[in-house]
Design a protein around this motif. Sequence first.
Motif, PDB file in Angstrom:
ATOM      1  N   GLN A 224       0.827  -1.208   0.000  1.00  0.00           N
ATOM      2  CA  GLN A 224       0.000   0.000   0.000  1.00  0.00           C
ATOM      3  C   GLN A 224       0.865   1.263   0.000  1.00  0.00           C
ATOM      4  N   LEU A 225       2.012   1.198   0.657  1.00  0.00           N
ATOM      5  CA  LEU A 225       2.871   2.367   0.821  1.00  0.00           C
ATOM      6  C   LEU A 225       3.562   2.775  -0.481  1.00  0.00           C
ATOM      7  N   GLU A 226       4.022   1.817  -1.249  1.00  0.00           N
ATOM      8  CA  GLU A 226       4.755   2.146  -2.472  1.00  0.00           C
ATOM      9  C   GLU A 226       3.936   2.980  -3.462  1.00  0.00           C
ATOM     10  N   PRO A 227       2.681   2.615  -3.758  1.00  0.00           N
ATOM     11  CA  PRO A 227       1.893   3.466  -4.671  1.00  0.00           C
ATOM     12  C   PRO A 227       1.667   4.871  -4.103  1.00  0.00           C
ATOM     13  N   MET A 228       1.576   4.984  -2.793  1.00  0.00           N
ATOM     14  CA  MET A 228       1.428   6.299  -2.171  1.00  0.00           C
ATOM     15  C   MET A 228       2.675   7.144  -2.433  1.00  0.00           C
ATOM     16  N   LYS A 229       3.852   6.526  -2.325  1.00  0.00           N
ATOM     17  CA  LYS A 229       5.101   7.245  -2.577  1.00  0.00           C
ATOM     18  C   LYS A 229       5.204   7.661  -4.040  1.00  0.00           C
ATOM     19  N   VAL A 230       4.769   6.796  -4.938  1.00  0.00           N
ATOM     20  CA  VAL A 230       4.776   7.128  -6.370  1.00  0.00           C
ATOM     21  C   VAL A 230       3.844   8.309  -6.625  1.00  0.00           C
ATOM     22  N   GLN A 231       2.676   8.282  -6.009  1.00  0.00           N
ATOM     23  CA  GLN A 231       1.723   9.388  -6.178  1.00  0.00           C
ATOM     24  C   GLN A 231       2.313  10.691  -5.641  1.00  0.00           C
ATOM     25  N   ARG A 232       3.006  10.629  -4.499  1.00  0.00           N
ATOM     26  CA  ARG A 232       3.628  11.829  -3.931  1.00  0.00           C
ATOM     27  C   ARG A 232       4.654  12.402  -4.910  1.00  0.00           C
ATOM     28  N   VAL A 233       5.474  11.544  -5.495  1.00  0.00           N
ATOM     29  CA  VAL A 233       6.484  12.005  -6.453  1.00  0.00           C
ATOM     30  C   VAL A 233       5.816  12.633  -7.675  1.00  0.00           C
ATOM     31  N   ARG A 234       4.775  12.012  -8.177  1.00  0.00           N
ATOM     32  CA  ARG A 234       4.077  12.557  -9.352  1.00  0.00           C
ATOM     33  C   ARG A 234       3.462  13.918  -9.050  1.00  0.00           C
ATOM     34  N   LEU A 235       2.851  14.035  -7.888  1.00  0.00           N
ATOM     35  CA  LEU A 235       2.274  15.326  -7.495  1.00  0.00           C
ATOM     36  C   LEU A 235       3.362  16.381  -7.353  1.00  0.00           C
ATOM     37  N   LYS A 236       4.468  16.011  -6.727  1.00  0.00           N
ATOM     38  CA  LYS A 236       5.567  16.967  -6.558  1.00  0.00           C
ATOM     39  C   LYS A 236       6.107  17.394  -7.920  1.00  0.00           C
ATOM     40  N   ASP A 237       6.217  16.465  -8.857  1.00  0.00           N
ATOM     41  CA  ASP A 237       6.675  16.805 -10.206  1.00  0.00           C
ATOM     42  C   ASP A 237       5.729  17.802 -10.876  1.00  0.00           C
ATOM     43  N   GLN A 238       4.425  17.573 -10.751  1.00  0.00           N
ATOM     44  CA  GLN A 238       3.443  18.482 -11.333  1.00  0.00           C
ATOM     45  C   GLN A 238       3.549  19.861 -10.690  1.00  0.00           C
ATOM     46  N   LEU A 239       3.633  19.877  -9.375  1.00  0.00           N
ATOM     47  CA  LEU A 239       3.728  21.145  -8.660  1.00  0.00           C
ATOM     48  C   LEU A 239       5.001  21.887  -9.041  1.00  0.00           C
ATOM     49  N   TYR A 240       6.103  21.172  -9.115  1.00  0.00           N
ATOM     50  CA  TYR A 240       7.367  21.808  -9.462  1.00  0.00           C
ATOM     51  C   TYR A 240       7.320  22.392 -10.871  1.00  0.00           C
ATOM     52  N   GLN A 241       6.722  21.663 -11.799  1.00  0.00           N
ATOM     53  CA  GLN A 241       6.592  22.186 -13.170  1.00  0.00           C
ATOM     54  C   GLN A 241       5.780  23.474 -13.177  1.00  0.00           C
ATOM     55  N   MET A 242       4.731  23.534 -12.397  1.00  0.00           N
ATOM     56  CA  MET A 242       3.921  24.744 -12.318  1.00  0.00           C
ATOM     57  C   MET A 242       4.728  25.888 -11.683  1.00  0.00           C
ATOM     58  N   ILE A 243       5.545  25.567 -10.691  1.00  0.00           N
ATOM     59  CA  ILE A 243       6.396  26.569 -10.047  1.00  0.00           C
ATOM     60  C   ILE A 243       7.393  27.128 -11.063  1.00  0.00           C
ATOM     61  N   VAL A 244       8.028  26.245 -11.829  1.00  0.00           N
ATOM     62  CA  VAL A 244       9.010  26.658 -12.828  1.00  0.00           C
ATOM     63  C   VAL A 244       8.336  27.573 -13.869  1.00  0.00           C
ATOM     64  N   GLU A 245       7.162  27.172 -14.329  1.00  0.00           N
ATOM     65  CA  GLU A 245       6.460  27.964 -15.334  1.00  0.00           C
ATOM     66  C   GLU A 245       6.059  29.329 -14.790  1.00  0.00           C
TER      67      GLU A 245
END
Length: 83
Positions: free
Chosen positions: A59-80
């Motif tokens: 259960q924990l591993e997919p949660m970590k993957v989701q956290r990374v994906r969200l952080k990537d999306q947020l970071y891209q928005m920050i960069v833009e």
Amino acid sequence: MSESVDNHPLGRDFPESRDAIHKLKTGNAHFANLMHKYEEIDRAIVRAEQGVEHVSAEQLEPMKVQRVRLKDQLYQMIVEASA
């Protein structure tokens, strides 16, 4: 006994972008929603890693993957927003 586990707030992970994060959080509903989801999953992961919540590795591993994906999306928005 629980071990010390750190959470990953965006402001600490991207200190050079604190102003952009604040502006996006207050002025962009989509960013604010993604950030809320990121913070929720980050807290859930920390609680699981501390042993406060009982979560299996499966259960924990997919949660970590989701956290990374969200952080990537947020970071891209920050960069833009900073461009």
